[in-house]
Design a protein around this motif. Structure first.
Motif, PDB file in Angstrom:
ATOM      1  N   ARG A  56      67.868 110.638 -39.295  1.00 12.43           N
ATOM      2  CA  ARG A  56      68.914 109.399 -40.185  1.00 12.43           C
ATOM      3  C   ARG A  56      68.818 109.652 -41.389  1.00 12.43           C
ATOM      4  NH1 ARG A  56      69.767 104.868 -36.817  1.00 12.43           N
ATOM      5  NH2 ARG A  56      68.225 104.651 -35.228  1.00 12.43           N
ATOM      6  N   ALA A  57      67.670 110.022 -42.103  1.00 13.12           N
ATOM      7  CA  ALA A  57      67.829 110.251 -43.540  1.00 13.12           C
ATOM      8  C   ALA A  57      68.670 111.634 -43.857  1.00 13.12           C
ATOM      9  CB  ALA A  57      66.344 110.468 -44.130  1.00 13.12           C
ATOM     10  N   ALA A  58      68.534 112.626 -43.163  1.00  8.39           N
ATOM     11  CA  ALA A  58      69.210 113.938 -43.491  1.00  8.39           C
ATOM     12  C   ALA A  58      70.749 113.727 -43.019  1.00  8.39           C
ATOM     13  CB  ALA A  58      68.723 114.984 -42.639  1.00  8.39           C
ATOM     14  N   LEU A  59      71.046 113.094 -42.086  1.00  9.48           N
ATOM     15  CA  LEU A  59      72.472 112.862 -41.821  1.00  9.48           C
ATOM     16  C   LEU A  59      73.176 111.996 -42.774  1.00  9.48           C
ATOM     17  CD1 LEU A  59      72.538 113.015 -38.068  1.00  9.48           C
ATOM     18  CD2 LEU A  59      73.157 114.752 -39.613  1.00  9.48           C
ATOM     19  N   THR A  60      72.301 110.869 -43.108  1.00 11.67           N
ATOM     20  CA  THR A  60      72.934 109.976 -44.032  1.00 11.67           C
ATOM     21  C   THR A  60      72.982 110.789 -45.719  1.00 11.67           C
ATOM     22  OG1 THR A  60      71.774 107.933 -43.063  1.00 11.67           O
ATOM     23  CG2 THR A  60      72.372 107.728 -45.651  1.00 11.67           C
TER      24      THR A  60
ATOM     25  N   CYS B 109      73.982 110.925 -30.453  1.00  8.53           N
ATOM     26  CA  CYS B 109      73.826 110.839 -32.184  1.00  8.53           C
ATOM     27  C   CYS B 109      75.075 111.235 -32.602  1.00  8.53           C
ATOM     28  CB  CYS B 109      72.900 111.907 -32.695  1.00  8.53           C
ATOM     29  SG  CYS B 109      72.642 111.481 -34.508  1.00  8.53           S
ATOM     30  N   ILE B 110      75.845 110.181 -33.284  1.00  7.88           N
ATOM     31  CA  ILE B 110      77.278 110.524 -33.934  1.00  7.88           C
ATOM     32  C   ILE B 110      77.171 110.023 -35.491  1.00  7.88           C
ATOM     33  CG2 ILE B 110      79.675 109.632 -33.769  1.00  7.88           C
ATOM     34  CD1 ILE B 110      79.085 108.688 -30.953  1.00  7.88           C
ATOM     35  N   ALA B 111      77.475 111.242 -36.289  1.00 10.01           N
ATOM     36  CA  ALA B 111      77.656 111.064 -37.803  1.00 10.01           C
ATOM     37  C   ALA B 111      79.100 111.385 -37.981  1.00 10.01           C
ATOM     38  CB  ALA B 111      76.581 111.831 -38.403  1.00 10.01           C
TER      39      ALA B 111
ATOM     40  N   LEU C 261      84.865 114.995 -45.103  1.00 11.27           N
ATOM     41  CA  LEU C 261      84.545 116.601 -44.981  1.00 11.27           C
ATOM     42  C   LEU C 261      84.382 117.127 -46.415  1.00 11.27           C
ATOM     43  CD1 LEU C 261      84.650 119.001 -43.221  1.00 11.27           C
ATOM     44  CD2 LEU C 261      87.164 119.114 -43.477  1.00 11.27           C
ATOM     45  N   ALA C 262      85.086 116.587 -47.270  1.00 16.46           N
ATOM     46  CA  ALA C 262      84.758 117.198 -48.872  1.00 16.46           C
ATOM     47  C   ALA C 262      83.325 116.782 -48.999  1.00 16.46           C
ATOM     48  CB  ALA C 262      85.807 116.684 -49.814  1.00 16.46           C
ATOM     49  N   ARG C 263      82.667 115.844 -48.819  1.00 20.26           N
ATOM     50  CA  ARG C 263      81.452 115.710 -49.107  1.00 20.26           C
ATOM     51  C   ARG C 263      80.547 116.521 -48.215  1.00 20.26           C
ATOM     52  NH1 ARG C 263      77.850 111.070 -50.463  1.00 20.26           N
ATOM     53  NH2 ARG C 263      75.862 111.531 -49.657  1.00 20.26           N
ATOM     54  N   VAL C 264      80.836 116.782 -47.195  1.00 14.01           N
ATOM     55  CA  VAL C 264      79.933 117.764 -46.145  1.00 14.01           C
ATOM     56  C   VAL C 264      80.116 119.140 -46.805  1.00 14.01           C
ATOM     57  CG1 VAL C 264      79.565 118.659 -44.068  1.00 14.01           C
ATOM     58  CG2 VAL C 264      80.138 116.340 -44.099  1.00 14.01           C
ATOM     59  N   ALA C 265      81.347 119.654 -47.206  1.00 16.08           N
ATOM     60  CA  ALA C 265      81.645 120.686 -47.701  1.00 16.08           C
ATOM     61  C   ALA C 265      80.799 121.011 -49.004  1.00 16.08           C
ATOM     62  CB  ALA C 265      83.004 121.148 -47.572  1.00 16.08           C
ATOM     63  N   ALA C 266      80.939 119.784 -49.862  1.00 13.53           N
ATOM     64  CA  ALA C 266      80.221 120.124 -51.169  1.00 13.53           C
ATOM     65  C   ALA C 266      78.743 120.202 -51.143  1.00 13.53           C
ATOM     66  CB  ALA C 266      80.579 118.826 -51.934  1.00 13.53           C
ATOM     67  N   GLU C 267      78.193 119.734 -50.079  1.00 13.86           N
ATOM     68  CA  GLU C 267      76.530 119.757 -49.732  1.00 13.86           C
ATOM     69  C   GLU C 267      76.497 121.279 -49.572  1.00 13.86           C
ATOM     70  OE1 GLU C 267      74.037 117.905 -49.735  1.00 13.86           O
ATOM     71  OE2 GLU C 267      75.251 116.191 -50.704  1.00 13.86           O
ATOM     72  N   HIS C 268      77.360 122.150 -49.170  1.00 14.57           N
ATOM     73  CA  HIS C 268      76.990 123.462 -48.764  1.00 14.57           C
ATOM     74  C   HIS C 268      77.720 124.345 -49.599  1.00 14.57           C
ATOM     75  CE1 HIS C 268      75.045 122.534 -45.238  1.00 14.57           C
ATOM     76  NE2 HIS C 268      75.719 121.631 -44.817  1.00 14.57           N
ATOM     77  N   GLY C 269      78.446 123.842 -50.702  1.00 10.11           N
ATOM     78  CA  GLY C 269      78.814 124.641 -51.587  1.00 10.11           C
ATOM     79  C   GLY C 269      80.314 125.497 -51.261  1.00 10.11           C
ATOM     80  N   THR C 270      80.757 124.819 -50.295  1.00 12.05           N
ATOM     81  CA  THR C 270      82.156 125.453 -49.866  1.00 12.05           C
ATOM     82  C   THR C 270      83.332 124.317 -50.074  1.00 12.05           C
ATOM     83  OG1 THR C 270      81.731 124.637 -47.650  1.00 12.05           O
ATOM     84  CG2 THR C 270      81.023 126.828 -48.073  1.00 12.05           C
ATOM     85  N   ARG C 271      84.402 124.700 -49.716  1.00 15.01           N
ATOM     86  CA  ARG C 271      85.597 124.063 -49.760  1.00 15.01           C
ATOM     87  C   ARG C 271      86.072 123.845 -48.361  1.00 15.01           C
ATOM     88  NH1 ARG C 271      89.169 126.805 -53.885  1.00 15.01           N
ATOM     89  NH2 ARG C 271      88.703 128.439 -52.381  1.00 15.01           N
TER      90      ARG C 271
END
Length: 70
Positions: free
Chosen positions: A28-32, A50-52, A56-66
């Motif tokens: 829960r904490a990691a996906l949040t 489990c559905i999260a 997309l921009a936030r997820v990409a920013a977490e990984h340093g990509t666009r």
């Protein structure tokens, strides 16, 4: 645009635990943190899902990509 993660595990019948364990709390904490909203975790007679989802921009920013750039 949103990113969507769906994980479905099928197996023996499940019932929601009386208390949240370490693993569920960690997921829960990691996906949040990753998508900016808590995931939906469901226990049903056919297994666990489990559905999260989140921007997309936030997820990409977490990984340093666009988005759209590999």
């Amino acid at each position: 645009e949103d990113a969507l993660l769906v994980v479905i595990e099928r197996g023996p019948p499940l019932e929601e635990p009386a208390r949240q364990g370490y693993g569920t709390g960690y997921i829960r904490a990691a996906l949040t943190s990753l998508v900016g909203a808590p995931p939906l975790i469901e226990y049903d007679p056919h297994g666990l899902s489990c559905i999260a989802s989140g921007p997309l921009a936030r997820v990409a920013a977490e990984h340093g990509t666009r988005p759209g750039v590999h």
